[in-house]
Design a protein around this motif. Sequence first.
Motif, PDB file in Angstrom:
ATOM      1  N   VAL A  25      39.963  49.568  38.687  1.00  0.00           N
ATOM      2  CA  VAL A  25      40.703  50.785  39.008  1.00  0.00           C
ATOM      3  C   VAL A  25      39.904  51.628  39.989  1.00  0.00           C
ATOM      4  CG1 VAL A  25      41.719  52.906  38.076  1.00  0.00           C
ATOM      5  CG2 VAL A  25      41.839  50.782  36.768  1.00  0.00           C
ATOM      6  N   GLY A  26      40.538  51.991  41.098  1.00  0.00           N
ATOM      7  CA  GLY A  26      39.993  52.986  41.998  1.00  0.00           C
ATOM      8  C   GLY A  26      38.949  52.522  42.979  1.00  0.00           C
ATOM      9  N   GLN A  53      44.979  50.855  42.833  1.00  0.00           N
ATOM     10  CA  GLN A  53      44.714  52.137  43.466  1.00  0.00           C
ATOM     11  C   GLN A  53      45.446  53.265  42.733  1.00  0.00           C
ATOM     12  OE1 GLN A  53      42.369  52.258  45.736  1.00  0.00           O
ATOM     13  NE2 GLN A  53      42.218  50.026  45.632  1.00  0.00           N
ATOM     14  N   LEU A  54      44.869  54.435  42.803  1.00  0.00           N
ATOM     15  CA  LEU A  54      45.426  55.608  42.137  1.00  0.00           C
ATOM     16  C   LEU A  54      46.496  56.253  43.003  1.00  0.00           C
ATOM     17  CD1 LEU A  54      41.998  57.076  41.030  1.00  0.00           C
ATOM     18  CD2 LEU A  54      43.654  56.000  39.526  1.00  0.00           C
ATOM     19  N   PRO A  61      47.796  60.907  38.789  1.00  0.00           N
ATOM     20  CA  PRO A  61      47.383  59.768  39.631  1.00  0.00           C
ATOM     21  C   PRO A  61      47.234  58.476  38.845  1.00  0.00           C
ATOM     22  CG  PRO A  61      45.508  61.171  39.182  1.00  0.00           C
ATOM     23  CD  PRO A  61      46.701  61.876  38.600  1.00  0.00           C
ATOM     24  N   TYR A  62      47.297  58.546  37.509  1.00  0.00           N
ATOM     25  CA  TYR A  62      47.103  57.354  36.690  1.00  0.00           C
ATOM     26  C   TYR A  62      48.412  56.632  36.372  1.00  0.00           C
ATOM     27  CZ  TYR A  62      42.720  59.850  35.905  1.00  0.00           C
ATOM     28  OH  TYR A  62      41.535  60.519  36.080  1.00  0.00           O
ATOM     29  N   VAL A  71      48.547  53.059  37.659  1.00  0.00           N
ATOM     30  CA  VAL A  71      47.633  52.172  36.937  1.00  0.00           C
ATOM     31  C   VAL A  71      48.271  51.685  35.644  1.00  0.00           C
ATOM     32  CG1 VAL A  71      45.347  51.991  35.899  1.00  0.00           C
ATOM     33  CG2 VAL A  71      45.673  53.379  37.947  1.00  0.00           C
ATOM     34  N   TYR A 111      38.196  59.609  42.637  1.00  0.00           N
ATOM     35  CA  TYR A 111      39.455  60.062  42.054  1.00  0.00           C
ATOM     36  C   TYR A 111      39.907  61.348  42.741  1.00  0.00           C
ATOM     37  CZ  TYR A 111      38.230  56.756  38.382  1.00  0.00           C
ATOM     38  OH  TYR A 111      37.895  55.613  37.697  1.00  0.00           O
ATOM     39  N   SER A 140      42.940  64.518  39.087  1.00  0.00           N
ATOM     40  CA  SER A 140      42.699  63.526  38.043  1.00  0.00           C
ATOM     41  C   SER A 140      41.907  64.089  36.874  1.00  0.00           C
ATOM     42  CB  SER A 140      41.956  62.326  38.622  1.00  0.00           C
ATOM     43  OG  SER A 140      40.693  62.713  39.131  1.00  0.00           O
TER      44      SER A 140
END
Length: 394
Positions: A105-106, A200-201, A209-210, A213, A243, A247
Motif C-alpha cells: 500500500v502506498g 495506490q491511495l 484515501p483508504y 485500498v 499518505y 489520511s
Amino acid sequence: MSFRKRNVGLTGSAGADGTAQTPPAPQTPPKERVPLPGVRPSPLDGRPTTSTGTASLDALLAGHSGLALGSSILIEESGTTDYAGALLRFFAAEGLLQGHHVHVVGLPEHWGRELPGAVGESEQKEKPAEHTEKMKIAWRYESLGQFGAGTNTRERQQTIPKQTAQNTEPGQAISVPFRHTFDLTKRLVHPASSKLDFVQLGMNPSQSPYIPVLEHLQTSLTRSTTDTIHRIIIPSILSPALYPPQSSQPQYILHFLHGIRSLLAAYPDRMIAIISLPLSLYPRSSGLVRWVELLNDGVLELSPFPHSADGDTQVSRGPAGTTEEPPQGLLQVHRLPILHDRGSGTGISETDWTFTLSRRKFTIRPFNLPPIEGDTEAQQASADLKGKKSDMEF
C-alpha cells in the motif's frame, strides 16, 4: 409358539414393519487436505502459521514459530531510521517465494525491485562463525544455539503435491522450505508466477484515501482461489511522505483499520497483515496511536540507540569467543497475538530484546548487559568461566 431357525446369521435388525434393514454403506474416507506452500501448523495449538521472512522474529511471536494466519502486527519505530522497512522487505520477499499474493500500500513499483535475495542451499550449508567451535559436552547438543540462530537448519520440510509443482511426475512430491534465508546485499529474482500488487491511495480530499485500498483487497480475496495466501504490507502509515494530509483524520484511519480487521475475520486462513508506524510523528501517548494499537493483534516497538559522534563501533564477543555486531537498538514487545481467551501463545520468558541490522540480515537477541568496566571480580569470573568451558572434554 413361534420357532426360529438356528445357525443362521443375522444380516440386519428388523424394522417396525418386520422387514430386515440392510447395514449402511461404508463411507469413503475424506480426502487429505493439501498443505499450502509456506504454511504449517503451530506447535502450540495447530493453527496454520506462516513465516515473516525473519527467523528471530518468528521465534518471538508467542511460541508459534511464525505469524498465525488471520492476524496482524504493528511495528512502531522511533527516530528517523527505517529498521522496520527491512522487516517489511523480508516479509514481502518470503511471500513471493512461497507463491503468496503480496499487496503493498502506498509505495511505488520500484520498491519491489529492492527486495533482498534468497541465499542458495550451497551458501546455507556453510557454517557461520558462531558454529565453528562445537560444544564438547555431548554431541546431541551441537545443534543448540542462541535465540533465533540456526533455525533454518532445524526447520521441517513441507511436502507439496504435484499440482503445486512444475516439472514433476504425477504423484511425485517435492520439499519446500517453510522459511527462506535472505541477504540484503542481493536482489530478489521474482518468480514467473509471483503476484505483487502496488495499491495506490485515493487523492480526493473530500473522501477517505483508504477506500480504493479496501475495495482492491475485497476484490482480490473474493476472486482468488481458496489456496491463495494474501500478505498485506502497509508501510509508515500516517507518514506525510507517503499518505495525503487527510489520511491522518481519525474517522478515516480508524475506519480503514476496522476494514482490515473485518477482512482478517472473514478470511482467517488466507490473509495476514503487517503495518509500520513512525513514532517520531505520532507518539504512543496520543489517543489515535492507542486506537491503532488496539486494532492490531501484535505490537512491537523499535527504539534505535543514538549513534556515537566519533562513529566507533565496539565489537562484542559471543559465547564461543566469536565476534558479534553490537546491538543497534531495543525491541519492546507491547502485545503478542493472543489467539483466544485461554491465552494461547503467551510462553515468552524474556522481556528485554535487542535488534541488529547488518549488511545481510536482521537479528533479534535477548538483551544482556556486559560486566561493568570497573567490576574486576565479574570480569575475572567471566574469563574463568570461558577457560573452564574450553577445557571440558568428554
